[in-house]
Design a protein around this motif. Structure first.
Motif, PDB file in Angstrom:
ATOM      1  N   LEU A 106       0.853  -1.184   0.000  1.00 56.66           N
ATOM      2  CA  LEU A 106       0.000   0.000   0.000  1.00 56.66           C
ATOM      3  C   LEU A 106       0.890   1.235   0.000  1.00 56.66           C
ATOM      4  CD1 LEU A 106      -2.688   1.536   0.277  1.00 56.66           C
ATOM      5  CD2 LEU A 106      -2.533   1.205   2.766  1.00 56.66           C
ATOM      6  N   LEU A 107       0.737   2.095  -1.019  1.00 55.19           N
ATOM      7  CA  LEU A 107       1.489   3.349  -1.120  1.00 55.19           C
ATOM      8  C   LEU A 107       0.585   4.497  -0.711  1.00 55.19           C
ATOM      9  CD1 LEU A 107       3.253   2.976  -4.603  1.00 55.19           C
ATOM     10  CD2 LEU A 107       4.119   2.343  -2.351  1.00 55.19           C
ATOM     11  N   VAL A 108       1.095   5.383   0.161  1.00 52.02           N
ATOM     12  CA  VAL A 108       0.292   6.524   0.630  1.00 52.02           C
ATOM     13  C   VAL A 108       1.093   7.801   0.409  1.00 52.02           C
ATOM     14  CG1 VAL A 108      -1.072   7.434   2.534  1.00 52.02           C
ATOM     15  CG2 VAL A 108      -0.576   4.979   2.446  1.00 52.02           C
ATOM     16  N   MET A 153       4.405   2.285 -10.751  1.00 53.17           N
ATOM     17  CA  MET A 153       4.943   1.657 -11.967  1.00 53.17           C
ATOM     18  C   MET A 153       6.209   0.865 -11.652  1.00 53.17           C
ATOM     19  SD  MET A 153       4.357   4.837 -14.602  1.00 53.17           S
ATOM     20  CE  MET A 153       5.446   4.157 -15.848  1.00 53.17           C
ATOM     21  N   ARG A 154       7.098   1.450 -10.836  1.00 51.30           N
ATOM     22  CA  ARG A 154       8.354   0.775 -10.514  1.00 51.30           C
ATOM     23  C   ARG A 154       8.112  -0.520  -9.735  1.00 51.30           C
ATOM     24  NH1 ARG A 154      11.956   6.023  -8.584  1.00 51.30           N
ATOM     25  NH2 ARG A 154      12.469   6.793 -10.666  1.00 51.30           N
ATOM     26  N   TYR A 206       5.336  -6.659  -7.740  1.00 52.18           N
ATOM     27  CA  TYR A 206       4.497  -6.479  -6.554  1.00 52.18           C
ATOM     28  C   TYR A 206       3.078  -6.057  -6.952  1.00 52.18           C
ATOM     29  CZ  TYR A 206       8.971  -6.518  -4.121  1.00 52.18           C
ATOM     30  OH  TYR A 206      10.194  -6.883  -3.641  1.00 52.18           O
ATOM     31  N   ARG A 207       2.123  -6.363  -6.099  1.00 52.78           N
ATOM     32  CA  ARG A 207       0.736  -5.906  -6.285  1.00 52.78           C
ATOM     33  C   ARG A 207       0.566  -4.623  -5.469  1.00 52.78           C
ATOM     34  NH1 ARG A 207      -2.541  -9.160  -3.782  1.00 52.78           N
ATOM     35  NH2 ARG A 207      -0.959 -10.474  -2.811  1.00 52.78           N
ATOM     36  N   ASP A 213      16.894   6.513  -5.165  1.00 53.68           N
ATOM     37  CA  ASP A 213      17.140   5.650  -6.315  1.00 53.68           C
ATOM     38  C   ASP A 213      16.195   4.448  -6.274  1.00 53.68           C
ATOM     39  OD1 ASP A 213      18.940   3.104  -7.368  1.00 53.68           O
ATOM     40  OD2 ASP A 213      19.214   4.932  -8.552  1.00 53.68           O
ATOM     41  N   SER A 214      15.762   3.981  -7.450  1.00 53.50           N
ATOM     42  CA  SER A 214      14.840   2.834  -7.524  1.00 53.50           C
ATOM     43  C   SER A 214      15.431   1.600  -6.858  1.00 53.50           C
ATOM     44  CB  SER A 214      14.518   2.505  -8.980  1.00 53.50           C
ATOM     45  OG  SER A 214      13.768   3.530  -9.551  1.00 53.50           O
ATOM     46  N   LYS A 215      16.750   1.398  -7.062  1.00 54.00           N
ATOM     47  CA  LYS A 215      17.382   0.214  -6.469  1.00 54.00           C
ATOM     48  C   LYS A 215      17.341   0.263  -4.950  1.00 54.00           C
ATOM     49  CE  LYS A 215      21.631  -2.533  -6.552  1.00 54.00           C
ATOM     50  NZ  LYS A 215      21.661  -2.694  -5.093  1.00 54.00           N
TER      51      LYS A 215
END
Length: 452
Positions: free
Chosen positions: A7-9, A21-22, A28-29, A107-109
């Protein structure tokens, strides 16, 4: 843990889209929320395996959200996203149990590494997934929390459980949850409705039969007791079982073996029995319709599911959960209920309990053409005439206007005659006419030409 739910908030829509998107690309869901309240609403419906939240949100902050999560789901890991100015808050939060924090921009990593770490720690925590056993039961009411706490304790034993409750309260769902929480969870769960199968077939369904046992028995048939061996057998509506079969069921429970119809040999079985009924078994025993010895075999532990009307705080949660589930079935984008529609659902009688609520929400989903479900559709699903939702004052006003209009028509606009028909004095009657903006002169001659 690829495939884990997150869950992103964050109230930054662009960042939310980018992170989604990343993380989705990483397998991941992902679900999202832009406010504390939206996040809490999602957590009430389903539990993710990780929450990633910004520290600053429009209706609060990530620390307040973390506090709520800590109170409700102590094993759920939380990662905070911070700007430079909020780093001290985030550092302080880690001392209170937040898994970690990331400083924007990152960074995405680094993000993916932190997510993997959080999920690996979560998977190793004994409490993680502790609620999975009851995931199909949507509730946050105190009555259900107490009941589910008892059910979880009982699940660890092998005791027979009798589940009581009105039709439609979810007795089979509770039985399945007990099975999932039990040491038998990896073995079969088999359910049968004892009231839905004719007596002539019920014995064969439960205990099986051998070839040639009766006309039509062309093959050997394993009964449900054998099918559930090692697991759980759920006998729904046990109160409707015929007396002759009650005797045979009691023998099976005592001997831990079944004898298929037409066979001379018994087959050992290892089955836990859960049963349910909406009937008053005490009254059935008093009337000689249910065996007392069988009752005590089945009723080692009793659990009673409350009717939906006694846990009204669950109705909005259930309604929104069912709406999202059924919206997928009907391929519709439904975002929720209008406030007055949700109020109508929350105050309805619900004699059919959760089953009736499900049917009402399905009808609403099938007919809704907007993204928000309106009151009119809910009233239609509840079969409520519109007058039922009028306020008392409005219903009284409409009645008075209609009543006065009919009196003036009958009296041909003569106020004295109309007041006499209403058994009111003329002064009071004039006040009523003035209140509703009626002019008696408008009704004079209204009856002309009505009949020869």
């Amino acid at each position: 843990m690829s495939g884990a739910s997150l869950l992103l908030v964050d109230d930054d829509v662009d960042l939310l889209r980018l992170l989604s998107m990343r993380l989705t690309a990483a397998g991941y869901r992902v679900s999202t929320a832009e406010t504390v309240q939206a996040a809490l609403a999602q957590l009430a419906v389903s539990t993710p395996q990780l929450v990633i939240s910004d520290v600053r949100l429009p209706d609060g902050d990530g620390l307040a959200l973390f506090g709520e999560i800590r109170a409700r789901l102590p094993a759920l890991p939380v990662i905070l996203l911070t700007a430079h100015g909020t780093i001290p808050d985030a550092v302080d939060a880690t001392s209170r149990g937040v898994f970690g924090y990331l400083t924007k921009p990152f960074d995405s990593k680094v993000l993916l590494d932190k997510v993997r770490q959080a999920l690996s720690v979560s998977a190793a925590t004994p409490e993680a997934g502790d609620e999975a056993w009851r995931s199909d039961i949507v509730s946050h009411s105190s009555a259900m929390s107490e009941l589910l706490g008892e059910a979880k304790l009982i699940a660890a034993s092998d005791a027979s459980v009798l589940i009581r409750g009105e039709s439609g309260t979810g007795k089979e769902l509770l039985a399945r949850a007990i099975h999932k929480a039990s040491p038998r969870a990896a073995k079969p769960f088999v359910a049968i409705n004892c009231g839905a199968i004719p007596e002539a077939l019920l014995e064969s369904e439960l205990f099986g039969h051998v070839k040639g046992a009766f006309t039509g028995a062309v093959n050997h048939h394993r009964g449900l007791f054998q099918a559930a061996d090692g697991g759980t057998l759920f006998l729904d509506e046990i109160g409707d079982m015929p007396l002759a079969l009650q005797v045979k069921l009691l023998r099976v429970l005592q001997e831990r073996a079944v004898r298929p119809v037409g066979s001379s040999e018994s087959v050992p079985i290892d089955v836990r029995i859960l049963s349910a009924t909406h009937r008053d078994l005490d009254a059935a025993m008093a009337d000689g319709e249910f065996r007392e010895d069988l009752y005590y075999r089945l009723n080692v532990v009793a659990l009673t599911l409350p009717p939906l009307a006694e846990r009204r705080e669950d109705i909005p949660l259930l309604a929104n959960h069912l709406l999202q589930r059924l919206a997928e079935k009907y391929a519709k984008q439904l975002n929720g209920f209008a406030p007055d529609a949700l109020e109508a659902l929350s105050t309805a009688a619900w004699p059919g309990n959760v089953r009736q609520l499900f049917n009402a929400i399905e009808q609403v989903c099938a007919l809704c053409t907007a993204s928000i479900v309106p009151l009119a559709l809910v009233q239609r699903a509840l079969r409520q005439p519109s007058a039922e939702v009028l306020s008392y004052a409005e219903a009284k006003r409409r009645f008075e206007l209609d009543y006065l209009t009919r009196l003036l028509k009958l009296s041909d606009g003569n106020v004295a005659d109309a007041a006499k028909l209403a058994d009111r004095n003329r002064t009071e009657f004039y006040r009523l006419l003035q209140k509703h903006g009626l002019n008696a002169a408008m009704f004079r001659g209204a009856n002309d030409g009505v009949a020869d």
